[in-house]
Write an enzyme that holds these catalytic residues in place. Structure first.
Site, PDB file in Angstrom:
ATOM      1  N   LYS A 203      49.719  11.815 -13.676  1.00  0.00           N
ATOM      2  CA  LYS A 203      50.368  10.954 -12.674  1.00  0.00           C
ATOM      3  C   LYS A 203      50.132   9.482 -12.995  1.00  0.00           C
ATOM      4  CE  LYS A 203      49.039   9.259  -8.574  1.00  0.00           C
ATOM      5  NZ  LYS A 203      49.728   7.952  -8.543  1.00  0.00           N
ATOM      6  N   GLY A 256      40.660   3.982 -12.652  1.00  0.00           N
ATOM      7  CA  GLY A 256      41.118   3.204 -11.500  1.00  0.00           C
ATOM      8  C   GLY A 256      39.951   2.574 -10.786  1.00  0.00           C
ATOM      9  N   SER A 257      40.117   2.400  -9.480  1.00  0.00           N
ATOM     10  CA  SER A 257      39.098   1.670  -8.719  1.00  0.00           C
ATOM     11  C   SER A 257      37.858   2.540  -8.482  1.00  0.00           C
ATOM     12  CB  SER A 257      39.676   1.227  -7.385  1.00  0.00           C
ATOM     13  OG  SER A 257      40.064   2.354  -6.635  1.00  0.00           O
ATOM     14  N   THR A 258      36.739   1.887  -8.312  1.00  0.00           N
ATOM     15  CA  THR A 258      35.496   2.600  -8.029  1.00  0.00           C
ATOM     16  C   THR A 258      35.596   3.313  -6.686  1.00  0.00           C
ATOM     17  OG1 THR A 258      34.192   1.174  -9.451  1.00  0.00           O
ATOM     18  CG2 THR A 258      33.004   2.263  -7.666  1.00  0.00           C
ATOM     19  N   GLU A 278      36.662   6.470 -15.270  1.00  0.00           N
ATOM     20  CA  GLU A 278      36.599   5.144 -15.897  1.00  0.00           C
ATOM     21  C   GLU A 278      36.993   4.159 -14.816  1.00  0.00           C
ATOM     22  OE1 GLU A 278      37.405   1.860 -17.077  1.00  0.00           O
ATOM     23  OE2 GLU A 278      39.078   2.595 -18.284  1.00  0.00           O
ATOM     24  N   CYS A 312      40.098  -3.717 -16.725  1.00  0.00           N
ATOM     25  CA  CYS A 312      38.847  -3.217 -16.154  1.00  0.00           C
ATOM     26  C   CYS A 312      37.640  -3.879 -16.804  1.00  0.00           C
ATOM     27  CB  CYS A 312      38.775  -1.700 -16.270  1.00  0.00           C
ATOM     28  SG  CYS A 312      39.148  -1.096 -17.903  1.00  0.00           S
TER      29      CYS A 312
HETATM   30  P1  NAP Z   1      43.518   2.932  -7.375  1.00  0.00           P
HETATM   31  O1  NAP Z   1      43.932   3.084  -5.978  1.00  0.00           O
HETATM   32  O2  NAP Z   1      42.155   3.345  -7.781  1.00  0.00           O
HETATM   33  O3  NAP Z   1      44.615   3.697  -8.264  1.00  0.00           O
HETATM   34  C1  NAP Z   1      44.427   4.343  -9.496  1.00  0.00           C
HETATM   35  C2  NAP Z   1      45.209   5.635  -9.505  1.00  0.00           C
HETATM   36  O4  NAP Z   1      44.634   6.557  -8.578  1.00  0.00           O
HETATM   37  C3  NAP Z   1      46.659   5.482  -9.072  1.00  0.00           C
HETATM   38  O5  NAP Z   1      47.454   6.379  -9.792  1.00  0.00           O
HETATM   39  C4  NAP Z   1      46.570   5.848  -7.612  1.00  0.00           C
HETATM   40  O6  NAP Z   1      47.785   6.175  -7.031  1.00  0.00           O
HETATM   41  C5  NAP Z   1      45.611   6.991  -7.651  1.00  0.00           C
HETATM   42  N1  NAP Z   1      44.969   7.286  -6.373  1.00  0.00           N
HETATM   43  C6  NAP Z   1      44.786   6.454  -5.308  1.00  0.00           C
HETATM   44  N2  NAP Z   1      44.169   7.103  -4.312  1.00  0.00           N
HETATM   45  C7  NAP Z   1      43.943   8.363  -4.744  1.00  0.00           C
HETATM   46  C8  NAP Z   1      43.336   9.515  -4.167  1.00  0.00           C
HETATM   47  N3  NAP Z   1      42.816   9.492  -2.938  1.00  0.00           N
HETATM   48  N4  NAP Z   1      43.274  10.653  -4.892  1.00  0.00           N
HETATM   49  C9  NAP Z   1      43.776  10.689  -6.138  1.00  0.00           C
HETATM   50  N5  NAP Z   1      44.375   9.638  -6.727  1.00  0.00           N
HETATM   51  C10 NAP Z   1      44.451   8.487  -6.051  1.00  0.00           C
HETATM   52  O7  NAP Z   1      43.736   1.483  -7.812  1.00  0.00           O
HETATM   53  P2  NAP Z   1      44.962   0.575  -7.413  1.00  0.00           P
HETATM   54  O8  NAP Z   1      45.490   0.888  -6.055  1.00  0.00           O
HETATM   55  O9  NAP Z   1      45.909   0.683  -8.506  1.00  0.00           O
HETATM   56  O10 NAP Z   1      44.255  -0.845  -7.395  1.00  0.00           O
HETATM   57  C11 NAP Z   1      43.284  -1.181  -6.414  1.00  0.00           C
HETATM   58  C12 NAP Z   1      42.112  -1.880  -7.060  1.00  0.00           C
HETATM   59  O11 NAP Z   1      41.492  -1.020  -8.007  1.00  0.00           O
HETATM   60  C13 NAP Z   1      42.464  -3.100  -7.893  1.00  0.00           C
HETATM   61  O12 NAP Z   1      42.585  -4.238  -7.133  1.00  0.00           O
HETATM   62  C14 NAP Z   1      41.326  -3.167  -8.855  1.00  0.00           C
HETATM   63  O13 NAP Z   1      40.228  -3.826  -8.307  1.00  0.00           O
HETATM   64  C15 NAP Z   1      40.969  -1.747  -9.080  1.00  0.00           C
HETATM   65  N6  NAP Z   1      41.536  -1.224 -10.330  1.00  0.00           N
HETATM   66  C16 NAP Z   1      40.697  -0.981 -11.337  1.00  0.00           C
HETATM   67  C17 NAP Z   1      41.202  -0.493 -12.540  1.00  0.00           C
HETATM   68  C18 NAP Z   1      40.321  -0.210 -13.692  1.00  0.00           C
HETATM   69  O14 NAP Z   1      40.806   0.142 -14.762  1.00  0.00           O
HETATM   70  N7  NAP Z   1      39.054  -0.307 -13.527  1.00  0.00           N
HETATM   71  C19 NAP Z   1      42.555  -0.277 -12.688  1.00  0.00           C
HETATM   72  C20 NAP Z   1      43.407  -0.541 -11.614  1.00  0.00           C
HETATM   73  C21 NAP Z   1      42.867  -1.001 -10.445  1.00  0.00           C
HETATM   74  P3  NAP Z   1      48.609   4.956  -6.380  1.00  0.00           P
HETATM   75  O15 NAP Z   1      49.241   4.292  -7.522  1.00  0.00           O
HETATM   76  O16 NAP Z   1      49.571   5.564  -5.446  1.00  0.00           O
HETATM   77  O17 NAP Z   1      47.616   4.088  -5.657  1.00  0.00           O
END
Ligand code: NAP
Ligand code: MG
Length: 505
Positions: A203, A256-258, A278, A312
């Site tokens: 996904k 993704g996010s922590t 990660e 990240c």
């Molecule tokens: P995120 O919510 O952690 O999203 C990463 C992935 O996980 C997306 O595909 C997301 O879907 C999915 N996801 C979200 N909630 C989930 C759940 N409960 N169960 C399973 N999968 C789930 O991150 P984001 O919304 O893209 O960004 C939010 C913050 O995360 C950013 O501001 C940043 O600080 C951090 N971030 C960190 C990284 C990294 O590589 N470390 C990358 C991106 C973001 P959706 O797309 O529908 O949310």
């Protein structure tokens, strides 16, 4: 504070090839076919440079997830995939890399339009990286090994033992990625899974699904058996959560996010699925006064502003020795002011917008919180008057270690700068964070480098460079930046189960 900036150009029209891809029907790639979604929920896809809708994708519900997991399970257990020779898997992954290379221009344009990054960066970083990642991982398919070893087991008289291990695929893998490097993240997830013989339900992020869908076309064209890779678009809270909770999934690989990483880890506890995470970072850039300061200034600016800071392992906390502080911070601020913001398809653009309105607002709120807490904005800190989700590259000084801008991952072009006096002090400052993904050290003194590297609690430490990633270099986090290492030989452990076999004879 820099109150002015050059006007933002308008986004050029996409090429005909990409315009056609934007019109694709909202469908999922399941069992080797493009299938209609069961439900009617749709997600608009926006161009972050304009805020306008450019495409629409489907939002997979629980039944769509069931179908995708069933297809992956069937491909794992019944299809031709499990009987394929390693060299055949290698050839398929290599074929996919060739198709990525062949379609680089179109994929880079699509990535730029959907994510906001420049087409140039998408070409030289994301697409070149995707191609090379698949090539590197193709090679592992034929190099998976296990062990034989001598044992000391006492059996009945005359009985001997032959003992060895086998490395078997982890099984059906659910893979969930963010929006910052959409196709490259797909390669990081699919490459090792395919090399080890797993099957996948993948996904992309809700904001950036377009290159993953195009990659699914190329996966079909490469000739992977049906069901080996399935691609669902949808929201994290529904589609992602259903993938994570699904009893037919053996392993979850998440970037993704922590915050979401912790949710996933909790959810997987009930079934004890394998999990690799990660997650976020707040990586330090540590500059000693004996460094090549011109190189360090450019390196520090790139470390935080590359990909509009949505990385990240971005170098978001700058620590400069007191003797070099003013020069370095002025240099990085000047570099920030010189960056030309604009839409990704304009060849003159150096930095694109952030991925979404939500992310733009989040980053601006962080900057405001820093100012409220007493930080000084040396440059940037504002949203240009343009429809896209831009934030000017920002440098904050006069920060303290307790401020939110110093402690939390902002995921935007925002640098916080602090002074230090000696190695022990800066190592402690660098480690004063819940994260531990990466760090960089800038010095021309080999003893300084050798002394500090072991003290830094991070999965990657760069010396006189930052953000350089290679498929051969293990990548992952200490502390709350996650667990497991992707890339290199290390990633094979994440995608395989080790089986001990003990034969009495
Ligand atoms: P995120 O919510 O952690 O999203 C990463 C992935 O996980 C997306 O595909 C997301 O879907 C999915 N996801 C979200 N909630 C989930 C759940 N409960 N169960 C399973 N999968 C789930 O991150 P984001 O919304 O893209 O960004 C939010 C913050 O995360 C950013 O501001 C940043 O600080 C951090 N971030 C960190 C990284 C990294 O590589 N470390 C990358 C991106 C973001 P959706 O797309 O529908 O949310
Ligand atoms: Mg999200």
């Amino acid at each position: 504070m820099n109150a002015s900036h050059a006007p933002i150009a308008t986004q050029p029209a996409p090429s005909n090839a990409v315009a056609a891809l934007l019109k694709r029907k909202p469908q999922f790639f399941i069992g080797g076919d493009w299938v209609e979604p069961i439900g009617a929920d749709r997600i608009p896809v926006l161009d972050p440079a304009t805020g306008k809708q450019i495409a629409v994708v489907a939002d997979a519900g629980a039944q769509d997830v069931d179908r995708a997991v069933a297809a992956a399970r069937a491909a794992l257990e019944k299809g031709p995939w499990r009987h394929m020779k390693p060299v055949e898997r290698q050839a398929l992954i290599w074929k996919l890399s060739d198709l990525v290379e062949k379609h680089t221009d179109e994929l880079a344009e699509l990535e730029s339009l959907n994510n906001g990054k420049t087409k140039f960066m998408a070409t030289v970083v994301d697409l070149a990286g995707t191609r090379d990642y698949f090539r590197y991982m193709a090679g592992w398919a034929t190099k998976l090994t296990a062990e034989t070893f001598e044992t000391s087991i006492q059996g009945p008289p005359g009985v001997n033992f032959h003992t060895y291990t086998r490395r078997e695929p982890a099984g059906v893998v659910a893979q969930i990625v963010p929006w910052n490097f959409p196709i490259a993240m797909a390669a990081w997830k699919l490459g090792p899974a395919l090399a080890t013989g797993c099957t996948c339900v993948f996904k992309p992020a809700e904001q950036t699904p377009l290159t993953a869908l195009r990659l699914a076309d190329l996966i079909a064209e490469a000739g992977f058996p049906p069901g080996v890779v399935n691609v669902l678009t949808g929201l994290g809270e529904s589609t992602g959560a259903a993938m994570v909770a699904h009893p037919g999934v053996d392993k979850i690989a998440f970037t993704g996010s922590t915050t979401v990483g912790k949710l996933i880890n909790k959810s997987a506890t009930d079934t004890l699925k394998r999990v690799s995470l990660e997650l976020g970072g707040k990586s330090p850039v540590i500059i000693f006064p004996d460094a090549d300061l011109d190189a360090a200034v450019g390196g520090a600016a790139n470390a935080v502003f590359f990909n509009s800071g949505q990385v990240c392992c971005a170098g978001t906390r700058l620590f400069v020795h007191r003797k070099a502080f003013d020069r370095v911070v002025e240099g990085v601020s000047a570099a920030a002011r010189a960056i030309r913001l604009g839409p990704g398809l304009d060849p003159a653009t150096e930095m694109g917008p952030l991925v979404s309105r939500e992310q733009q607002e989040r980053v601006l709120q962080y900057i405001e919180s820093g100012v409220r807490d007493g930080a000084t904005v040396l440059t940037g800190g504002m949203a240009p008057n343009a429809p896209g989700y831009y934030v000017t590259p920002t440098v904050l000084a006069d920060v303290r270690s307790d401020m939110r801008v110093v402690r939390e991952e902002i995921f935007g072009p925002v640098l916080v700068a602090q002074r230090f006096d000696d190695i022990e002090e800066v190592a402690a400052m660098a480690n004063d964070t819940p994260y531990g993904l990466a760090a960089s050290v800038w010095s021309s003194n080999v003893s300084t480098v050798q002394r500090i590297v072991p003290q830094i609690k991070a999965g990657t430490v760069w010396v006189n460079c930052h953000n350089f990633i290679d498929p051969a270099m293990p990548f992952g986090g200490f502390k709350q930046s996650g667990f497991g290492r992707e890339h290199g030989r290390a990633v094979l452990d994440l995608y395989t189960e080790l089986k001990s076999v003990c034969v009495a004879y």
